[in-house]
Design an enzyme around this catalytic site. Sequence first.
Site: not given
Ligand code: MG
Length: 370
Positions: A155-157, A213, A262
Site C-alpha cells: 500500500k503506497l501512501k 483508497e 477497521k
Molecule cells: Mg486508509
Amino acid sequence: MQVALRTVELRRARLPLAQPFRSAHATRTERDVVVVRVEAEDGPDGWGECVAEPEPTYWPEYTATCWDVLVRHLVPRLLDGRPLSEVKGHAMSKAALEVAVIDAGLRASATSLGAFLGATRAQVPTGIALGIADSPDQLVEQAERWYDDGHRAFKLKVAPGWDVEPARAVRKALGDDVALVADANGSYRSDDADDDARLRLLAHAELGLAAIEQPYASDDLVGHARLARMVETPVCLDESIGSLGDLDAALALGAIDALCLKVGRVGGLVEAVRLHRRCREAGIAVRAGGMLETGLGRAVNLAVAALPGCTLPPDMGPSSRYFAEDLTPPFEAVRGTMAVPDAPGLGTAPRPDVLERATVDRLVLRAPSP
Ligand code: MG
C-alpha cells in the site's frame, strides 16, 4: 457476550516505531496507545488496544481524548452494565473496550477470535504499507527490500504531488506480480481540476492499481461517486465509513467499490461483522485495514483479514515492520504470509516486561459493589 467484570485497567503506553511512518496527514515516530485489560469475575483477563493515534489527523479521536472518554464515560458504563451506545461517537474507544470484553469471553470458552468472526483462512497474505519517502528511488529501495523478503502486496501512501511518479516507479521496479493500493487519506479535492487529472493518471490501467483508497475528504461521498463512475480502478473508502449507515449511503450513491474495514473506526467487532456482511451482500471487496497497531491490534486485524471476501491486500506486516520490540510476542511473516492466531481469544497478550517499560500512565477502575 456477557462477562461479569471486576476491574478495568487502562494503560497509556509508548512504543518507538522501527522507522518513522509518513502519510498525507502526519509523520509518526512512536505508537502512543491506550491498552485495556478487563479482569473478569470468574475467568481469564481480556485485552484490547485503542487504535487511535496521538493526533486527530486521521480521525477525530486521539489518544488523550480516548483516555478521557474511557475514564469518564465508557468504563463506568461498562462496569455498571449500561450500554456503551449511550455515548455518541468515540468509536475507537468503544472498540477497545468491546474487544477486551470479547477477548475475555472467548478465552473463557476456548474459542479463537477468527472462529468467532467466521474466518475461513488459517493464513493471510501480507500487505506492506509504504509511507511517503524522500524520492521515488528511496521508495523503490524500500519496496525492493520487502519484495526480496517475499512480500507481494503493497500500500503506497499518496498525496497530491506524490502519486503517479512513485507508483509508476514501484510498478516498473517490481513488475506485474505485485498488488498495489494507493491510499490518499482524503488529501485530494474533488473540486480541483489538477487533483482530478492526477487521480485519472493514477487510475490509468498502465499502473494496474488494485484500488485507490479515500482520495477525497471523508464527507465527500458525492465526489467519490463521481470518481467511481469515471475510472475503472476500484474506489476504496476508509475514513468515510464509520458505521453501517455510512456504508449504506455510499452504496446507494455508487461511491464505493471496496471497503477498508477497521474494527476501531467502526466502533467494534460486532459492527465490523455487520459491515462485512453488507459488503458481501452488495458484492464489493473488503480490505482489512490497519493503524500501526501493536500485536494486540494486529491479532484483531489478522482475524478480520481471514474473513471471506477480504480479497484486497490488507495492511498487514510482521511486528518488525512496525516495532523493534512489539508489545506482544512478535508476529512473523513467512514468504509473504502470516498465520492467523488460533489460540483462544486474540491468541496473544502483552509481554508483562515490555508493557511495564512502555507504560507512562495507569488507572484501575472497579465495578461498583453489588
Ligand atoms: Mg486508509
